[in-house]
Design a protein around this motif. Structure first.
Motif, PDB file in Angstrom:
ATOM      1  N   ARG A  93     -52.306  22.070  -0.003  1.00 35.64           N
ATOM      2  CA  ARG A  93     -52.117  23.500  -0.470  1.00 35.64           C
ATOM      3  C   ARG A  93     -51.648  24.271   0.194  1.00 35.64           C
ATOM      4  NH1 ARG A  93     -55.934  26.027  -4.036  1.00 35.64           N
ATOM      5  NH2 ARG A  93     -55.188  28.070  -3.500  1.00 35.64           N
ATOM      6  N   PHE A  94     -52.418  24.557   1.877  1.00 33.41           N
ATOM      7  CA  PHE A  94     -52.278  24.921   2.967  1.00 33.41           C
ATOM      8  C   PHE A  94     -51.714  24.810   4.232  1.00 33.41           C
ATOM      9  CE2 PHE A  94     -55.481  26.913   0.397  1.00 33.41           C
ATOM     10  CZ  PHE A  94     -55.641  28.242   0.396  1.00 33.41           C
ATOM     11  N   LEU A  95     -51.417  23.242   4.356  1.00 27.64           N
ATOM     12  CA  LEU A  95     -50.425  22.395   5.329  1.00 27.64           C
ATOM     13  C   LEU A  95     -49.704  23.047   5.651  1.00 27.64           C
ATOM     14  CD1 LEU A  95     -50.142  20.176   7.228  1.00 27.64           C
ATOM     15  CD2 LEU A  95     -49.551  18.416   5.676  1.00 27.64           C
ATOM     16  N   PRO A  96     -48.023  23.569   4.753  1.00 30.86           N
ATOM     17  CA  PRO A  96     -46.884  24.365   5.063  1.00 30.86           C
ATOM     18  C   PRO A  96     -47.127  25.546   5.358  1.00 30.86           C
ATOM     19  CG  PRO A  96     -46.940  23.105   2.774  1.00 30.86           C
ATOM     20  CD  PRO A  96     -48.033  23.200   2.881  1.00 30.86           C
ATOM     21  N   LEU A  97     -48.003  26.327   5.092  1.00 32.52           N
ATOM     22  CA  LEU A  97     -48.536  26.989   5.771  1.00 32.52           C
ATOM     23  C   LEU A  97     -49.317  26.958   6.921  1.00 32.52           C
ATOM     24  CD1 LEU A  97     -48.522  30.146   5.067  1.00 32.52           C
ATOM     25  CD2 LEU A  97     -51.457  29.983   4.257  1.00 32.52           C
ATOM     26  N   ALA A  98     -49.430  26.555   7.381  1.00 34.21           N
ATOM     27  CA  ALA A  98     -50.104  25.994   8.814  1.00 34.21           C
ATOM     28  C   ALA A  98     -49.531  25.846   9.757  1.00 34.21           C
ATOM     29  CB  ALA A  98     -51.702  24.917   8.776  1.00 34.21           C
ATOM     30  N   LEU A  99     -48.596  24.502   9.011  1.00 31.16           N
ATOM     31  CA  LEU A  99     -47.773  23.896  10.086  1.00 31.16           C
ATOM     32  C   LEU A  99     -46.636  25.644  10.400  1.00 31.16           C
ATOM     33  CD1 LEU A  99     -46.600  21.179   8.539  1.00 31.16           C
ATOM     34  CD2 LEU A  99     -48.138  20.949  10.647  1.00 31.16           C
ATOM     35  N   PHE A 100     -46.358  26.529   8.890  1.00 31.52           N
ATOM     36  CA  PHE A 100     -45.511  27.536   9.598  1.00 31.52           C
ATOM     37  C   PHE A 100     -46.531  28.813  10.732  1.00 31.52           C
ATOM     38  CE2 PHE A 100     -44.934  32.178   8.843  1.00 31.52           C
ATOM     39  CZ  PHE A 100     -43.205  32.654   8.692  1.00 31.52           C
ATOM     40  N   LEU A 101     -47.665  28.335  10.661  1.00 33.80           N
ATOM     41  CA  LEU A 101     -47.905  29.839  11.534  1.00 33.80           C
ATOM     42  C   LEU A 101     -47.706  28.963  13.118  1.00 33.80           C
ATOM     43  CD1 LEU A 101     -51.205  30.851   9.083  1.00 33.80           C
ATOM     44  CD2 LEU A 101     -48.739  31.853   9.947  1.00 33.80           C
ATOM     45  N   ILE A 102     -48.487  27.813  13.274  1.00 31.75           N
ATOM     46  CA  ILE A 102     -48.173  27.481  14.484  1.00 31.75           C
ATOM     47  C   ILE A 102     -47.304  27.406  14.463  1.00 31.75           C
ATOM     48  CG2 ILE A 102     -48.362  24.780  15.413  1.00 31.75           C
ATOM     49  CD1 ILE A 102     -50.171  23.880  13.643  1.00 31.75           C
ATOM     50  N   ALA A 103     -46.329  27.080  14.310  1.00 31.17           N
ATOM     51  CA  ALA A 103     -44.172  26.983  14.764  1.00 31.17           C
ATOM     52  C   ALA A 103     -44.379  28.282  15.025  1.00 31.17           C
ATOM     53  CB  ALA A 103     -43.264  27.041  12.945  1.00 31.17           C
ATOM     54  N   ALA A 104     -44.602  29.185  14.150  1.00 33.33           N
ATOM     55  CA  ALA A 104     -44.636  30.717  14.467  1.00 33.33           C
ATOM     56  C   ALA A 104     -45.371  31.400  15.627  1.00 33.33           C
ATOM     57  CB  ALA A 104     -44.815  31.781  13.397  1.00 33.33           C
ATOM     58  N   GLY A 105     -46.095  30.839  16.221  1.00 29.52           N
ATOM     59  CA  GLY A 105     -47.030  30.531  17.104  1.00 29.52           C
ATOM     60  C   GLY A 105     -46.283  30.215  18.713  1.00 29.52           C
ATOM     61  N   ALA A 106     -45.738  29.353  18.021  1.00 37.02           N
ATOM     62  CA  ALA A 106     -45.105  27.856  19.177  1.00 37.02           C
ATOM     63  C   ALA A 106     -44.008  29.601  19.630  1.00 37.02           C
ATOM     64  CB  ALA A 106     -44.258  27.095  18.881  1.00 37.02           C
ATOM     65  N   SER A 107     -43.430  29.824  18.410  1.00 39.85           N
ATOM     66  CA  SER A 107     -41.866  30.481  18.996  1.00 39.85           C
ATOM     67  C   SER A 107     -42.241  32.125  19.609  1.00 39.85           C
ATOM     68  CB  SER A 107     -41.229  31.107  17.698  1.00 39.85           C
ATOM     69  OG  SER A 107     -41.029  30.106  16.908  1.00 39.85           O
ATOM     70  N   LEU A 108     -43.588  32.912  19.346  1.00 41.26           N
ATOM     71  CA  LEU A 108     -44.083  33.264  20.164  1.00 41.26           C
ATOM     72  C   LEU A 108     -44.171  33.430  22.042  1.00 41.26           C
ATOM     73  CD1 LEU A 108     -46.009  35.201  17.730  1.00 41.26           C
ATOM     74  CD2 LEU A 108     -44.079  36.203  18.437  1.00 41.26           C
ATOM     75  N   LEU A 109     -44.361  31.522  21.983  1.00 42.50           N
ATOM     76  CA  LEU A 109     -44.513  31.946  23.438  1.00 42.50           C
ATOM     77  C   LEU A 109     -43.164  32.204  24.359  1.00 42.50           C
ATOM     78  CD1 LEU A 109     -46.244  28.307  23.270  1.00 42.50           C
ATOM     79  CD2 LEU A 109     -46.417  30.380  24.255  1.00 42.50           C
ATOM     80  N   ARG A 110     -41.609  32.585  23.445  1.00 44.48           N
ATOM     81  CA  ARG A 110     -40.580  32.900  23.712  1.00 44.48           C
ATOM     82  C   ARG A 110     -40.987  33.462  25.006  1.00 44.48           C
ATOM     83  NH1 ARG A 110     -38.254  30.323  19.614  1.00 44.48           N
ATOM     84  NH2 ARG A 110     -37.329  28.524  19.933  1.00 44.48           N
ATOM     85  N   ALA A 111     -41.385  34.966  24.205  1.00 39.99           N
ATOM     86  CA  ALA A 111     -41.516  36.834  24.884  1.00 39.99           C
ATOM     87  C   ALA A 111     -42.635  36.070  26.293  1.00 39.99           C
ATOM     88  CB  ALA A 111     -42.466  37.213  23.871  1.00 39.99           C
ATOM     89  N   ILE A 112     -43.549  35.074  26.389  1.00 42.56           N
ATOM     90  CA  ILE A 112     -44.044  34.933  27.853  1.00 42.56           C
ATOM     91  C   ILE A 112     -43.286  34.073  28.575  1.00 42.56           C
ATOM     92  CG2 ILE A 112     -46.390  36.496  27.197  1.00 42.56           C
ATOM     93  CD1 ILE A 112     -46.978  32.989  26.781  1.00 42.56           C
ATOM     94  N   ASP A 113     -41.876  33.487  27.976  1.00 48.56           N
ATOM     95  CA  ASP A 113     -41.230  32.414  28.949  1.00 48.56           C
ATOM     96  C   ASP A 113     -41.714  31.277  29.071  1.00 48.56           C
ATOM     97  OD1 ASP A 113     -39.294  34.801  30.047  1.00 48.56           O
ATOM     98  OD2 ASP A 113     -40.533  35.476  31.769  1.00 48.56           O
ATOM     99  N   ILE A 114     -41.873  31.114  27.955  1.00 46.96           N
ATOM    100  CA  ILE A 114     -42.001  29.286  28.081  1.00 46.96           C
ATOM    101  C   ILE A 114     -41.009  29.395  26.509  1.00 46.96           C
ATOM    102  CG2 ILE A 114     -44.026  27.600  27.460  1.00 46.96           C
ATOM    103  CD1 ILE A 114     -45.628  29.375  28.751  1.00 46.96           C
ATOM    104  N   PRO A 115     -39.922  28.826  27.298  1.00 47.62           N
ATOM    105  CA  PRO A 115     -39.391  28.488  25.902  1.00 47.62           C
ATOM    106  C   PRO A 115     -39.426  26.694  25.660  1.00 47.62           C
ATOM    107  CG  PRO A 115     -37.835  29.130  27.969  1.00 47.62           C
ATOM    108  CD  PRO A 115     -39.430  29.566  28.249  1.00 47.62           C
ATOM    109  N   GLU A 116     -39.448  26.414  26.558  1.00 50.65           N
ATOM    110  CA  GLU A 116     -39.321  24.805  26.095  1.00 50.65           C
ATOM    111  C   GLU A 116     -39.966  24.531  25.190  1.00 50.65           C
ATOM    112  OE1 GLU A 116     -40.480  26.456  29.526  1.00 50.65           O
ATOM    113  OE2 GLU A 116     -38.124  26.248  30.718  1.00 50.65           O
ATOM    114  N   VAL A 117     -41.528  24.799  25.293  1.00 50.33           N
ATOM    115  CA  VAL A 117     -42.384  24.422  24.560  1.00 50.33           C
ATOM    116  C   VAL A 117     -41.894  24.527  22.421  1.00 50.33           C
ATOM    117  CG1 VAL A 117     -44.462  24.763  23.206  1.00 50.33           C
ATOM    118  CG2 VAL A 117     -44.053  24.629  25.345  1.00 50.33           C
ATOM    119  N   ALA A 118     -41.510  26.763  23.273  1.00 52.40           N
ATOM    120  CA  ALA A 118     -41.016  26.984  21.511  1.00 52.40           C
ATOM    121  C   ALA A 118     -39.427  25.600  21.514  1.00 52.40           C
ATOM    122  CB  ALA A 118     -40.708  28.522  21.923  1.00 52.40           C
TER     123      ALA A 118
END
Length: 93
Positions: free
Chosen positions: A34-59
């Protein structure tokens, strides 16, 4: 063109969120499924936020593939749930 790309990004984000929340609300699934897709979504959202601190490679390397995995896993669970419960066979209206 940039507005169309931004609109697609927002639509894909909303669709991914809807899919993951829909699967999380399915009570007949084991908790980890049940919570695997939600956990993956939150990890992806956290990775996307790395663009804000100039780490776009990980995102760039993690965010979109994880979001795609969320959509694919969620749609598989939703279709399986509908097939199992027979909600797709009921007439509407």
């Amino acid at each position: 063109m940039p507005a169309a790309v931004a609109a697609f990004g927002v639509a894909f984000f909303c669709f991914t969120l809807w899919c993951s929340v829909t699967v999380a609300r399915m009570r007949d699934l084991p908790p980890w499924r049940r919570f695997l897709p939600l956990a993956l979504f939150l990890i992806a959202a956290g990775a996307s936020l790395l663009r804000a601190i100039d780490i776009p490679e990980v995102a760039n390397a993690i965010a979109f593939p994880l979001n795609l995995a969320v959509v694919l896993l969620s749609l598989r669970e939703i279709r399986s749930h509908r097939r199992h419960t027979g909600t797709a066979d009921r007439p509407r209206g």
